[in-house]
Design a protein around this motif. Structure first.
Motif, PDB file in Angstrom:
ATOM      1  N   LYS A  90      33.357  29.008   6.366  1.00  0.00           N
ATOM      2  CA  LYS A  90      34.180  29.532   5.294  1.00  0.00           C
ATOM      3  C   LYS A  90      33.915  31.030   5.144  1.00  0.00           C
ATOM      4  CE  LYS A  90      34.249  27.317   1.411  1.00  0.00           C
ATOM      5  NZ  LYS A  90      33.794  26.571   0.216  1.00  0.00           N
ATOM      6  N   ILE A  91      34.971  31.797   4.952  1.00  0.00           N
ATOM      7  CA  ILE A  91      34.811  33.241   4.805  1.00  0.00           C
ATOM      8  C   ILE A  91      33.896  33.568   3.634  1.00  0.00           C
ATOM      9  CG2 ILE A  91      36.017  35.384   4.272  1.00  0.00           C
ATOM     10  CD1 ILE A  91      38.403  34.365   5.822  1.00  0.00           C
ATOM     11  N   SER A  92      34.057  32.822   2.553  1.00  0.00           N
ATOM     12  CA  SER A  92      33.216  33.088   1.384  1.00  0.00           C
ATOM     13  C   SER A  92      31.740  32.864   1.701  1.00  0.00           C
ATOM     14  CB  SER A  92      33.638  32.202   0.212  1.00  0.00           C
ATOM     15  OG  SER A  92      33.516  30.831   0.548  1.00  0.00           O
ATOM     16  N   ASN A  93      31.439  31.839   2.512  1.00  0.00           N
ATOM     17  CA  ASN A  93      30.044  31.580   2.875  1.00  0.00           C
ATOM     18  C   ASN A  93      29.462  32.717   3.707  1.00  0.00           C
ATOM     19  OD1 ASN A  93      30.128  29.182   1.535  1.00  0.00           O
ATOM     20  ND2 ASN A  93      30.305  27.896   3.356  1.00  0.00           N
ATOM     21  N   SER A  94      30.274  33.258   4.617  1.00  0.00           N
ATOM     22  CA  SER A  94      29.807  34.382   5.437  1.00  0.00           C
ATOM     23  C   SER A  94      29.518  35.595   4.570  1.00  0.00           C
ATOM     24  CB  SER A  94      30.868  34.734   6.496  1.00  0.00           C
ATOM     25  OG  SER A  94      31.067  33.666   7.379  1.00  0.00           O
ATOM     26  N   VAL A  95      30.371  35.836   3.599  1.00  0.00           N
ATOM     27  CA  VAL A  95      30.183  36.976   2.699  1.00  0.00           C
ATOM     28  C   VAL A  95      28.943  36.772   1.831  1.00  0.00           C
ATOM     29  CG1 VAL A  95      31.139  38.234   0.731  1.00  0.00           C
ATOM     30  CG2 VAL A  95      32.615  37.625   2.664  1.00  0.00           C
ATOM     31  N   TYR A  96      28.795  35.565   1.274  1.00  0.00           N
ATOM     32  CA  TYR A  96      27.614  35.284   0.446  1.00  0.00           C
ATOM     33  C   TYR A  96      26.335  35.419   1.278  1.00  0.00           C
ATOM     34  CZ  TYR A  96      30.931  33.282  -2.924  1.00  0.00           C
ATOM     35  OH  TYR A  96      31.955  33.096  -3.811  1.00  0.00           O
ATOM     36  N   ALA A  97      26.401  34.989   2.528  1.00  0.00           N
ATOM     37  CA  ALA A  97      25.235  35.092   3.412  1.00  0.00           C
ATOM     38  C   ALA A  97      24.849  36.558   3.635  1.00  0.00           C
ATOM     39  CB  ALA A  97      25.530  34.420   4.753  1.00  0.00           C
ATOM     40  N   ILE A  98      25.852  37.419   3.731  1.00  0.00           N
ATOM     41  CA  ILE A  98      25.599  38.854   3.876  1.00  0.00           C
ATOM     42  C   ILE A  98      24.935  39.394   2.608  1.00  0.00           C
ATOM     43  CG2 ILE A  98      26.665  41.128   4.111  1.00  0.00           C
ATOM     44  CD1 ILE A  98      26.688  39.601   6.698  1.00  0.00           C
ATOM     45  N   PHE A  99      25.468  39.004   1.455  1.00  0.00           N
ATOM     46  CA  PHE A  99      24.883  39.435   0.179  1.00  0.00           C
ATOM     47  C   PHE A  99      23.397  39.071   0.121  1.00  0.00           C
ATOM     48  CE2 PHE A  99      29.088  39.084  -2.454  1.00  0.00           C
ATOM     49  CZ  PHE A  99      29.566  40.212  -1.816  1.00  0.00           C
ATOM     50  N   ILE A 100      23.110  37.816   0.448  1.00  0.00           N
ATOM     51  CA  ILE A 100      21.732  37.323   0.364  1.00  0.00           C
ATOM     52  C   ILE A 100      20.841  37.997   1.402  1.00  0.00           C
ATOM     53  CG2 ILE A 100      20.272  35.275   0.644  1.00  0.00           C
ATOM     54  CD1 ILE A 100      22.689  33.637  -0.419  1.00  0.00           C
ATOM     55  N   ALA A 101      21.397  38.232   2.588  1.00  0.00           N
ATOM     56  CA  ALA A 101      20.616  38.842   3.667  1.00  0.00           C
ATOM     57  C   ALA A 101      20.123  40.232   3.279  1.00  0.00           C
ATOM     58  CB  ALA A 101      21.462  38.933   4.936  1.00  0.00           C
ATOM     59  N   TYR A 102      21.003  41.040   2.693  1.00  0.00           N
ATOM     60  CA  TYR A 102      20.598  42.396   2.322  1.00  0.00           C
ATOM     61  C   TYR A 102      19.598  42.391   1.171  1.00  0.00           C
ATOM     62  CZ  TYR A 102      23.642  44.900   5.502  1.00  0.00           C
ATOM     63  OH  TYR A 102      24.202  45.421   6.637  1.00  0.00           O
ATOM     64  N   ALA A 103      19.722  41.425   0.282  1.00  0.00           N
ATOM     65  CA  ALA A 103      18.733  41.293  -0.792  1.00  0.00           C
ATOM     66  C   ALA A 103      17.394  40.832  -0.224  1.00  0.00           C
ATOM     67  CB  ALA A 103      19.236  40.311  -1.847  1.00  0.00           C
ATOM     68  N   ALA A 104      17.439  39.917   0.748  1.00  0.00           N
ATOM     69  CA  ALA A 104      16.205  39.419   1.370  1.00  0.00           C
ATOM     70  C   ALA A 104      15.472  40.534   2.108  1.00  0.00           C
ATOM     71  CB  ALA A 104      16.533  38.281   2.337  1.00  0.00           C
ATOM     72  N   ASN A 105      16.214  41.470   2.666  1.00  0.00           N
ATOM     73  CA  ASN A 105      15.593  42.591   3.377  1.00  0.00           C
ATOM     74  C   ASN A 105      14.776  43.484   2.454  1.00  0.00           C
ATOM     75  OD1 ASN A 105      16.509  41.920   5.934  1.00  0.00           O
ATOM     76  ND2 ASN A 105      18.375  43.126   5.755  1.00  0.00           N
ATOM     77  N   LEU A 106      15.024  43.386   1.152  1.00  0.00           N
ATOM     78  CA  LEU A 106      14.233  44.158   0.198  1.00  0.00           C
ATOM     79  C   LEU A 106      12.816  43.611   0.091  1.00  0.00           C
ATOM     80  CD1 LEU A 106      16.827  44.559  -2.720  1.00  0.00           C
ATOM     81  CD2 LEU A 106      16.279  46.212  -0.924  1.00  0.00           C
ATOM     82  N   VAL A 107      12.668  42.310   0.363  1.00  0.00           N
ATOM     83  CA  VAL A 107      11.353  41.666   0.302  1.00  0.00           C
ATOM     84  C   VAL A 107      10.620  41.841   1.619  1.00  0.00           C
ATOM     85  CG1 VAL A 107      10.119  39.506  -0.076  1.00  0.00           C
ATOM     86  CG2 VAL A 107      12.245  39.979  -1.335  1.00  0.00           C
ATOM     87  N   LEU A 108      11.302  41.533   2.705  1.00  0.00           N
ATOM     88  CA  LEU A 108      10.723  41.669   4.036  1.00  0.00           C
ATOM     89  C   LEU A 108      11.787  42.250   4.960  1.00  0.00           C
ATOM     90  CD1 LEU A 108       8.362  41.197   5.948  1.00  0.00           C
ATOM     91  CD2 LEU A 108       9.216  38.883   6.364  1.00  0.00           C
ATOM     92  N   PRO A 109      11.650  43.500   5.365  1.00  0.00           N
ATOM     93  CA  PRO A 109      12.663  44.149   6.199  1.00  0.00           C
ATOM     94  C   PRO A 109      13.043  43.326   7.420  1.00  0.00           C
ATOM     95  CG  PRO A 109      11.057  45.757   5.473  1.00  0.00           C
ATOM     96  CD  PRO A 109      10.543  44.412   5.033  1.00  0.00           C
ATOM     97  N   ARG A 110      14.369  43.164   7.582  1.00  0.00           N
ATOM     98  CA  ARG A 110      14.996  42.486   8.727  1.00  0.00           C
ATOM     99  C   ARG A 110      14.935  40.966   8.674  1.00  0.00           C
ATOM    100  NH1 ARG A 110      16.353  46.805   8.077  1.00  0.00           N
ATOM    101  NH2 ARG A 110      16.163  48.595   9.469  1.00  0.00           N
ATOM    102  N   VAL A 111      14.254  40.384   7.671  1.00  0.00           N
ATOM    103  CA  VAL A 111      14.242  38.923   7.587  1.00  0.00           C
ATOM    104  C   VAL A 111      15.631  38.403   7.232  1.00  0.00           C
ATOM    105  CG1 VAL A 111      13.691  38.701   5.123  1.00  0.00           C
ATOM    106  CG2 VAL A 111      12.896  36.964   6.725  1.00  0.00           C
ATOM    107  N   GLY A 112      16.440  39.249   6.614  1.00  0.00           N
ATOM    108  CA  GLY A 112      17.793  38.850   6.244  1.00  0.00           C
ATOM    109  C   GLY A 112      18.659  38.497   7.430  1.00  0.00           C
ATOM    110  N   GLU A 113      18.381  39.104   8.581  1.00  0.00           N
ATOM    111  CA  GLU A 113      19.175  38.824   9.783  1.00  0.00           C
ATOM    112  C   GLU A 113      19.042  37.360  10.193  1.00  0.00           C
ATOM    113  OE1 GLU A 113      20.698  41.269   9.834  1.00  0.00           O
ATOM    114  OE2 GLU A 113      19.584  43.141   9.897  1.00  0.00           O
ATOM    115  N   VAL A 114      17.859  36.820   9.974  1.00  0.00           N
ATOM    116  CA  VAL A 114      17.612  35.418  10.310  1.00  0.00           C
ATOM    117  C   VAL A 114      18.088  34.504   9.183  1.00  0.00           C
ATOM    118  CG1 VAL A 114      15.829  33.713  10.849  1.00  0.00           C
ATOM    119  CG2 VAL A 114      15.649  36.033  11.773  1.00  0.00           C
ATOM    120  N   SER A 115      17.853  34.921   7.942  1.00  0.00           N
ATOM    121  CA  SER A 115      18.192  34.057   6.812  1.00  0.00           C
ATOM    122  C   SER A 115      19.693  33.799   6.717  1.00  0.00           C
ATOM    123  CB  SER A 115      17.692  34.690   5.507  1.00  0.00           C
ATOM    124  OG  SER A 115      18.403  35.866   5.193  1.00  0.00           O
TER     125      SER A 115
END
Length: 337
Positions: free
Chosen positions: A82-107
């Motif tokens: 779903k397009i919305s899921n891909s967008v939400y995943a991007i949102f979460i990924a960039y927030a996750a990178n604030l905790v551990l750089p680049r972990v968002g790419e996997v999450s």
């Protein structure tokens, strides 16, 4: 606790602590002796919040375009989240990178695996190809900026009377070592990513699927739209940054070319593994703003407020994504093939 468990614990602490410590050290050095009271004074009456809000709109759209582009790359692999899921995943990924750089790419790959049964390994491959495309974009923007600045630098020197000693002052002593530390940290991050992705691929036997994901860009069904999305992403990123110039009197007249220069050095600085580039980004932006005649204090205020507000936006989008995902989806079985 076994020796292997202790080793894993130390490794995890190192992964989390190093980016935080590195960013904190560079920030402390950059803002040593800085009068933070002036920041509050600017926020109280010397800042145009309308322009700041307008710039944040482009920050959101940059992530939207990235999510839409990701779906185009996944389609040739037979994956249609779903397009919305891909967008939400991007949102979460960039927030996750604030905790551990680049972990968002996997999450973000794990999110699509959970909610849309997208192959984790294939989506990981598309992320790798996406980063290669982004790197090419940064190189092209950098090259174009250097060509544009040949005349701008000469005009700047004629108007201000600045001589070559300015550059010697900027990139000497401590500044040189800060730059060197940032480069070494970026190389350490690259080594860590390659090492961990290689081990993960061997353990899971996913090398083939990851490679297929990397090659998916060659089979995109709508290549023109993919290019349009890519241009839109970087245009939004630029406007997200450049429009903040108009929030302050001392930066409002710098112009779009100066904005391009600062955008480029900022984009390169965030490669250094610190939360959202904190520290290296401030150092790079402040240094370049001073070259354009902005005082060190004003440049420090600009970097602190712009980075802080844009980071806060990433946090809000990440929280929104985390809340929206379970509300708009029925949880599906995870797959990691």
């Amino acid at each position: 606790m076994e020796r292997t468990d202790i080793k894993k614990l130390i490794n995890k602490v190192f992964q989390v602590a190093l980016p935080l410590v590195l960013g904190a050290v560079i920030l402390l050095w950059t803002y040593h002796g800085f009068n933070f009271r002036h920041v509050y004074e600017v926020m109280d009456g010397g800042m145009n919040y309308g322009w700041m809000l307008f710039s944040l709109v482009f920050g959101v759209f940059g992530h939207l375009f990235r999510g839409w582009r990701w779906n185009l790359a996944l389609a040739p692999l037979g994956e249609h989240p779903k397009i919305s899921n891909s967008v939400y995943a991007i949102f979460i990924a960039y927030a996750a990178n604030l905790v551990l750089p680049r972990v968002g790419e996997v999450s973000r790959c794990g999110i699509l695996a959970k909610y849309d049964n997208v192959s984790f390994s294939k989506s990981l491959g598309t992320v790798v190809s996406e980063r290669l495309v982004d790197s090419v974009c940064v190189l092209l923007i950098t090259a174009g900026t250097l060509l544009l600045q040949s005349g701008v630098f000469a005009r700047f020197f004629r108007i201000t009377g600045t001589d070559g000693a300015f550059f010697l002052h900027l990139f000497s002593s401590t500044n040189f070592y800060i730059t060197l530390i940032c480069i070494v940290a970026a190389l350490v991050l690259l080594f860590w990513l390659i090492r961990n992705l290689t081990i993960f691929a061997k353990v899971r036997g996913l090398i083939k699927n990851v490679w297929l994901g990397c090659l998916s860009i060659r089979q995109v069904h709508r290549p023109v739209l993919y290019i349009i999305y890519t241009v839109a992403i970087w245009l939004c990123y630029y406007l997200h940054f450049y429009l903040t110039f108009y929030c302050f009197d001392f930066s409002a007249g710098l112009g779009w070319v100066a904005g391009l220069v600062l955008f480029v050095v900022g984009s390169i600085a965030v490669i250094v593994p610190t939360p959202n580039g904190a520290g290296p980004w401030h150092f790079a932006v402040i240094t370049m703003m001073m070259m354009y005649g902005v005082s060190k204090e004003d440049a420090g205020i600009f970097a602190l407020l712009v980075h802080g507000i844009q980071t806060f936006l990433l946090i809000l989008l990440g929280i929104y994504g985390l809340v929206a995902l379970p509300l708009t989806n029925k949880t599906k079985t995870k797959t990691y093939e």
